[in-house]
Design a protein around this motif. Structure first.
Motif, PDB file in Angstrom:
ATOM      1  N   GLY A   7       0.801  -1.224   0.000  1.00  0.00           N
ATOM      2  CA  GLY A   7       0.000   0.000   0.000  1.00  0.00           C
ATOM      3  C   GLY A   7       0.830   1.267   0.000  1.00  0.00           C
ATOM      4  O   GLY A   7       0.458   2.249   0.636  1.00  0.00           O
ATOM      5  N   GLY A   8       1.976   1.243  -0.679  1.00  0.00           N
ATOM      6  CA  GLY A   8       2.829   2.427  -0.743  1.00  0.00           C
ATOM      7  C   GLY A   8       3.848   2.517   0.366  1.00  0.00           C
ATOM      8  O   GLY A   8       4.569   3.508   0.468  1.00  0.00           O
ATOM      9  N   GLU A  44       5.725  -4.134 -11.017  1.00  0.00           N
ATOM     10  CA  GLU A  44       5.562  -4.022  -9.558  1.00  0.00           C
ATOM     11  C   GLU A  44       6.572  -3.019  -8.994  1.00  0.00           C
ATOM     12  O   GLU A  44       7.662  -2.824  -9.534  1.00  0.00           O
ATOM     13  CB  GLU A  44       5.769  -5.378  -8.889  1.00  0.00           C
ATOM     14  CG  GLU A  44       4.721  -6.407  -9.248  1.00  0.00           C
ATOM     15  CD  GLU A  44       3.381  -6.151  -8.584  1.00  0.00           C
ATOM     16  OE1 GLU A  44       3.351  -5.717  -7.419  1.00  0.00           O
ATOM     17  OE2 GLU A  44       2.357  -6.390  -9.241  1.00  0.00           O
ATOM     18  N   THR A  45       6.216  -2.401  -7.874  1.00  0.00           N
ATOM     19  CA  THR A  45       7.098  -1.483  -7.157  1.00  0.00           C
ATOM     20  C   THR A  45       7.579  -2.150  -5.879  1.00  0.00           C
ATOM     21  O   THR A  45       6.810  -2.836  -5.198  1.00  0.00           O
ATOM     22  CB  THR A  45       6.351  -0.178  -6.825  1.00  0.00           C
ATOM     23  OG1 THR A  45       5.920   0.426  -8.053  1.00  0.00           O
ATOM     24  CG2 THR A  45       7.234   0.799  -6.077  1.00  0.00           C
ATOM     25  N   TYR A  46       8.846  -1.937  -5.561  1.00  0.00           N
ATOM     26  CA  TYR A  46       9.470  -2.491  -4.360  1.00  0.00           C
ATOM     27  C   TYR A  46      10.215  -1.373  -3.639  1.00  0.00           C
ATOM     28  O   TYR A  46      10.407  -0.291  -4.189  1.00  0.00           O
ATOM     29  CB  TYR A  46      10.446  -3.612  -4.731  1.00  0.00           C
ATOM     30  CG  TYR A  46       9.768  -4.804  -5.360  1.00  0.00           C
ATOM     31  CD1 TYR A  46       9.400  -5.893  -4.602  1.00  0.00           C
ATOM     32  CD2 TYR A  46       9.459  -4.817  -6.717  1.00  0.00           C
ATOM     33  CE1 TYR A  46       8.766  -6.992  -5.173  1.00  0.00           C
ATOM     34  CE2 TYR A  46       8.813  -5.902  -7.299  1.00  0.00           C
ATOM     35  CZ  TYR A  46       8.470  -6.983  -6.518  1.00  0.00           C
ATOM     36  OH  TYR A  46       7.823  -8.043  -7.087  1.00  0.00           O
TER      37      TYR A  46
END
Length: 105
Positions: free
Chosen positions: A27-28, A58-60
């Protein structure tokens, strides 16, 4: 970063010995830990091996964590995130993509 089971660290500056820890995006915010690598103090480069594959789009998060007991082995419960002067985690977020721009020079 390309999809895969390794995150490449082009530069990291640590005020003390510690870890670059890769977290899933929750969620950020940094979520579940999927990899950690020990780095000496000062500036370094390297790679973090992951327990799972990263996925396209995707963001990590890469978060700096202290090596609290000096054993060079990451413990999620012991080796806490480093914080900046404002109290926030020292971190960066990054996206996984197969389409990285070509760099020359």
């Amino acid at each position: 970063q390309f999809p895969g089971d390794t995150v490449f660290v082009s530069v990291v500056v640590l005020p003390q010995t510690g870890f670059v820890v890769i977290h899933r995006n929750d969620g950020g915010q940094p979520g579940y830990v999927i990899g950690a690598e020990y780095f000496d103090a000062e500036t370094g480069i390297g790679a973090v091996s992951l327990s799972e594959q990263t996925r396209e789009g995707e963001t990590y998060f890469a978060v700096l964590h202290a090596d609290q007991n000096g054993d060079k082995n990451f413990s999620v419960n012991l080796d806490l995130p480093l914080r900046d002067a404002g109290g926030g985690f020292i971190m960066t977020q990054f996206e996984i993509t197969k389409n990285l721009p070509e760099r020359k020079g």
